[in-house]
Design a protein around this motif. Structure first.
Motif, PDB file in Angstrom:
ATOM      1  N   ILE A  96       0.840  -1.208   0.000  1.00 33.73           N
ATOM      2  CA  ILE A  96       0.000   0.000   0.000  1.00 33.73           C
ATOM      3  C   ILE A  96       0.871   1.254   0.000  1.00 33.73           C
ATOM      4  N   GLY A  97       1.924   1.229   0.774  1.00 41.84           N
ATOM      5  CA  GLY A  97       2.830   2.380   0.818  1.00 41.84           C
ATOM      6  C   GLY A  97       3.433   2.685  -0.534  1.00 41.84           C
ATOM      7  N   LEU A  98       3.886   1.646  -1.218  1.00 38.72           N
ATOM      8  CA  LEU A  98       4.474   1.857  -2.544  1.00 38.72           C
ATOM      9  C   LEU A  98       3.425   2.352  -3.542  1.00 38.72           C
ATOM     10  N   ASP A 105       3.117   6.457  -5.323  1.00 38.71           N
ATOM     11  CA  ASP A 105       2.378   6.598  -6.581  1.00 38.71           C
ATOM     12  C   ASP A 105       2.839   5.609  -7.659  1.00 38.71           C
ATOM     13  N   LEU A 106       3.048   4.357  -7.245  1.00 39.86           N
ATOM     14  CA  LEU A 106       3.443   3.324  -8.199  1.00 39.86           C
ATOM     15  C   LEU A 106       2.214   2.522  -8.625  1.00 39.86           C
ATOM     16  N   SER A 107       2.233   2.037  -9.862  1.00 34.89           N
ATOM     17  CA  SER A 107       1.155   1.164 -10.333  1.00 34.89           C
ATOM     18  C   SER A 107       1.314  -0.212  -9.690  1.00 34.89           C
ATOM     19  N   ILE A 156      -2.880  -5.503  -1.595  1.00 33.52           N
ATOM     20  CA  ILE A 156      -3.390  -4.128  -1.567  1.00 33.52           C
ATOM     21  C   ILE A 156      -4.889  -4.124  -1.277  1.00 33.52           C
ATOM     22  N   ARG A 157      -5.644  -4.981  -1.962  1.00 29.32           N
ATOM     23  CA  ARG A 157      -7.097  -5.027  -1.757  1.00 29.32           C
ATOM     24  C   ARG A 157      -7.434  -5.387  -0.305  1.00 29.32           C
TER      25      ARG A 157
END
Length: 179
Positions: free
Chosen positions: A135-137, A142-144, A163-164
């Motif tokens: 999540i941090g990345l 702002d990474l895809s 992430i989800r």
């Protein structure tokens, strides 16, 4: 302002919501005490409610007119306390209007933002390390999803799942915090 002049309570509530943070900051700058600034703001909005029908747009912008009322109420409080300031009124008004027109967050917004930031940090700390990292990345750097997968040397499906699930946990945690 027009709605308040017609005694429309909802319009007045909207006016209050839109202007009170800046006007509170203005009162706080004069009075330097939270409770006194609240008193000045309350007195000012009572006056604004009663005098909204006399407001003349050709003489001043609504925010300028309301700031003058807040200023007068704050100075009245100082006078009652025997602490009338020795100020250059013209210079003071220029400084205050410059601060009111500032688009940055006022004291109330800053407090709310810091409260929300603390809650988010606590909720992030409660996540599993892998979820927190993904999540941090993704959100703070702002990474895809594919870039996060590449950075972590993991399959994209795994990253998406982390992430989800992490976002779902954050949502639950923040809801418990009232955010």
């Amino acid at each position: 302002m027009l709605g308040a002049a017609r005694r429309d309570a909802r319009a007045f509530q909207a006016l209050y919501a839109a202007t009170s943070p800046k006007l509170f900051g203005f009162a706080l700058r004069i009075l330097r005490k939270h409770e006194l600034a609240e008193e000045a703001l309350q007195d000012a909005f009572v006056s604004i409610w009663h005098a909204a029908g006399t407001y003349q747009a050709s003489l001043a912008a609504p925010m300028t007119w309301m700031a003058a009322i807040v200023r007068n109420k704050a100075l009245d409080i100082l006078r009652r306390a025997g602490n009338a300031p020795d100020i250059d009124a013209a210079q003071f008004d220029v400084e205050v209007m410059n601060n009111i027109e500032d688009t940055g967050p006022g004291p109330a917004q800053s407090l709310q933002a810091s409260t929300e930031a603390r809650a988010l940090a606590q909720c992030m700390a409660a996540l599993e390390r892998a979820q927190r990292q993904a999540i941090g990345l993704a959100f703070f750097h702002d990474l895809s999803h594919s870039e996060v997968a590449q950075q972590l040397a993991l399959p994209i499906g795994t990253v998406k799942t982390w992430i989800r699930r992490g976002l779902a946990k954050l949502k639950t945690c923040l809801a418990r915090e009232g955010l």
